[in-house]
Design an enzyme around this catalytic site. Structure first.
Site, PDB file in Angstrom:
ATOM      1  N   HIS A  24      76.496   9.228  16.232  1.00  0.00           N
ATOM      2  CA  HIS A  24      78.257   9.351  15.996  1.00  0.00           C
ATOM      3  C   HIS A  24      78.985   9.536  14.453  1.00  0.00           C
ATOM      4  CE1 HIS A  24      78.504   4.921  14.482  1.00  0.00           C
ATOM      5  NE2 HIS A  24      78.445   4.891  16.137  1.00  0.00           N
ATOM      6  N   HIS A  78      74.414  -7.032  21.859  1.00  0.00           N
ATOM      7  CA  HIS A  78      74.936  -6.932  21.515  1.00  0.00           C
ATOM      8  C   HIS A  78      75.954  -5.413  21.659  1.00  0.00           C
ATOM      9  CE1 HIS A  78      78.095  -3.536  18.431  1.00  0.00           C
ATOM     10  NE2 HIS A  78      77.243  -3.106  17.553  1.00  0.00           N
ATOM     11  N   GLU A  80      76.915  -2.746  21.880  1.00  0.00           N
ATOM     12  CA  GLU A  80      77.273  -0.927  21.732  1.00  0.00           C
ATOM     13  C   GLU A  80      76.363  -0.242  22.575  1.00  0.00           C
ATOM     14  OE1 GLU A  80      77.887   0.018  17.631  1.00  0.00           O
ATOM     15  OE2 GLU A  80      78.362   2.448  18.243  1.00  0.00           O
ATOM     16  N   ASP A  82      73.826   2.278  22.069  1.00  0.00           N
ATOM     17  CA  ASP A  82      72.776   2.105  21.501  1.00  0.00           C
ATOM     18  C   ASP A  82      71.610   0.599  21.450  1.00  0.00           C
ATOM     19  OD1 ASP A  82      74.290   1.120  20.079  1.00  0.00           O
ATOM     20  OD2 ASP A  82      73.120   1.395  17.837  1.00  0.00           O
ATOM     21  N   HIS A 145      79.611  -6.559  13.733  1.00  0.00           N
ATOM     22  CA  HIS A 145      80.704  -4.585  12.873  1.00  0.00           C
ATOM     23  C   HIS A 145      81.322  -5.186  14.763  1.00  0.00           C
ATOM     24  CE1 HIS A 145      79.267  -1.191  14.802  1.00  0.00           C
ATOM     25  NE2 HIS A 145      78.176  -1.693  15.182  1.00  0.00           N
ATOM     26  N   ASP A 164      72.845  -5.787  14.416  1.00  0.00           N
ATOM     27  CA  ASP A 164      72.900  -4.136  13.881  1.00  0.00           C
ATOM     28  C   ASP A 164      72.337  -5.175  12.300  1.00  0.00           C
ATOM     29  OD1 ASP A 164      73.560  -1.749  15.613  1.00  0.00           O
ATOM     30  OD2 ASP A 164      75.879  -2.531  15.402  1.00  0.00           O
ATOM     31  N   TYR A 191      73.558   2.533   5.561  1.00  0.00           N
ATOM     32  CA  TYR A 191      74.211   1.649   6.014  1.00  0.00           C
ATOM     33  C   TYR A 191      75.044   0.551   6.678  1.00  0.00           C
ATOM     34  CZ  TYR A 191      73.009  -0.448  11.234  1.00  0.00           C
ATOM     35  OH  TYR A 191      73.215  -1.518  12.174  1.00  0.00           O
ATOM     36  N   HIS A 224      68.139  -1.873  14.253  1.00  0.00           N
ATOM     37  CA  HIS A 224      67.218  -0.756  13.738  1.00  0.00           C
ATOM     38  C   HIS A 224      66.811  -0.900  12.237  1.00  0.00           C
ATOM     39  CE1 HIS A 224      70.790   1.694  16.367  1.00  0.00           C
ATOM     40  NE2 HIS A 224      71.491   0.592  15.398  1.00  0.00           N
TER      41      HIS A 224
HETATM   42 FE1  FEO Z   1      76.587  -1.239  16.558  1.00  0.00          FE
HETATM   43 FE2  FEO Z   1      73.282   0.051  16.830  1.00  0.00          FE
HETATM   44  O1  FEO Z   1      75.334  -0.594  17.540  1.00  0.00           O
END
Ligand code: FEO
Length: 395
Positions: A24, A78, A80, A82, A145, A164, A191, A224
């Site tokens: 993104h 989370h 989101e 991903d 976040h 994250d 990051y 990640h």
């Molecule tokens: Fe906030 Fe890795 O997604």
């Protein structure tokens, strides 16, 4: 990626996305991973899922350890996509009525993503969940976040599943800090600069809260990149340092150019900074990426922005970088503006307005040169660089 045992009965069953290059709007030149964690106890627990298109790979990884149908519950740290994109596919496979533990905000988000029909189990901050020989607890980390973000902590293993936070976009089979070494830090910094900088005050509060709680952390498992098992304190300390935004004696000179006049100005300003002993890096926007620029901005005391005037406005790429930078709310910076123009010359004024909106301490009204900079113009640019350097030294 084969599952990797992190501690007895705890595995990373996530996937590697070798090919992603744009997350993104963030350049991911090393790809990324979507980590998901499997805990084998009296209850079998899956923490987070992966992007939708990797869901079958996640299930195959789980199957190497245990029949996925034996998963008793899923924790969504989370929402989101991903980390939640594969949720419905996973639940379909393991049994659609299995509970999904999430924060209250996570519950709202998951309903909006997946509908009402899943067995959501919203949890309170600090709530504990007994899974047999272990008790897991949940720590709300709102706006780190997203509003729904939370951590899961295993007291028994002293492992923090940090969603994250503390992550990096880094694809590789080498999965731990002791294997990758310091080479991981630029990825962790990038990051932070692009995902978490906006929430730096909350990061500081969170670290304070974790210290007050006396939470012992032996391993940090982010969603990640690599897992911090050798020295989790290293990434926590780095987060504290980056969040304080004290900055180094360094300037970033970020610009775009049409006929190289603004480029000549940028390089002369950087020369003036360097002559005064300040590390200065001219960055041509179209030779870089906005996320790389933000990484440099993170620890710079001064941000110097140059743009030609195009159609009475800023060059579009400069607007892009300024918009992106403003959103991430860097603090405690010196700002300066420059640019070449043909006849109207609005760009410098517009840059000043943007940097002032970010509450940067501005170095006068900026520097404008009409058409091609002459020798004396370049001399003025070097002088401008020296003045910015003095402000950095005095800060
Ligand atoms: Fe906030 Fe890795 O997604």
């Amino acid at each position: 990626m084969k599952p990797v045992e992190i501690s007895k009965g705890i595995y990373n069953v996530g996937v590697i996305d070798w090919n992603i290059r744009d997350f993104h709007g963030y350049s991911t030149e090393r790809g990324s991973t979507y980590n998901a964690y499997l805990i084998i106890d009296e209850k079998v627990v899956l923490i987070d899922t992966v992007k939708k298109e990797f869901a079958d790979q996640l299930l195959a990884n789980i199957a190497e350890i245990v029949d996925p149908g034996k998963i008793d519950l899923v924790i969504s740290n989370h929402t989101e996509m991903d980390h939640s994109g594969g949720l419905r596919r996973v639940l379909h496979y393991i049994g659609g009525s299995k509970p999904v533990y999430c924060s209250k905000m996570g519950h709202k988000n998951l309903v909006q993503h997946f509908g009402q029909d899943l067995n959501y189990q919203p949890v309170e901050n600090g709530q504990a969940l007994d899974i047999g020989s272990r008790t897991l607890s949940f720590l709300e980390t709102r706006m780190l976040h997203w509003p729904d973000s939370m951590f899961t902590y295993s007291q028994t293993d002293r492992i923090l599943f940090s969603s994250d936070a503390f992550g990096q976009h880094y694809a590789g089979h080498e999965m731990f800090d002791d294997v990758v070494g310091d080479a991981i830090m630029p990825h962790a910094k990038k990051y932070f600069a692009n995902i978490l900088l906006l929430y730096a005050p909350k990061v500081l509060k969170l670290v304070e809260q974790i210290t007050e709680m006396g939470l012992e952390i032996k391993v940090i498992c982010p969603d990640h990149g690599i897992i911090w098992r050798k020295d989790p304190g290293k990434i926590i300390n780095a987060y504290v340092e980056w969040s304080r935004q004290e900055g180094a004696n360094k300037a970033v000179v970020v610009y775009d150019t049409m006929w190289k006049s603004t480029q000549l100005m940028a390089e002369a300003i950087a020369d003036g900074l360097a002559e005064t002993g300040i590390a200065a890096k001219p960055i041509h926007i179209r030779s870089s990426d906005r996320s790389e620029i933000m990484t440099e901005v993170l620890d710079a005391k001064a941000v110097v922005v140059g743009s030609p005037t195009l159609n009475n406005g800023l060059f579009p790429t400069v607007s892009d970088v300024l918009t992106y930078m403003k959103g991430l709310r860097p603090k405690n910076k010196i700002g300066a503006a420059f640019g070449s123009y043909g006849w109207s010359g609005e760009a410098v004024k517009l840059i000043n307005a943007e940097l002032e909106a970010m509450k940067f301490d501005m170095i006068d009204g900026g520097l404008k040169v009409q058409y091609v900079p002459a020798k004396e113009d370049l001399s003025a640019c070097r002088d401008y660089g020296r003045r910015i350097a003095q402000a950095i030294i005095g800060k």
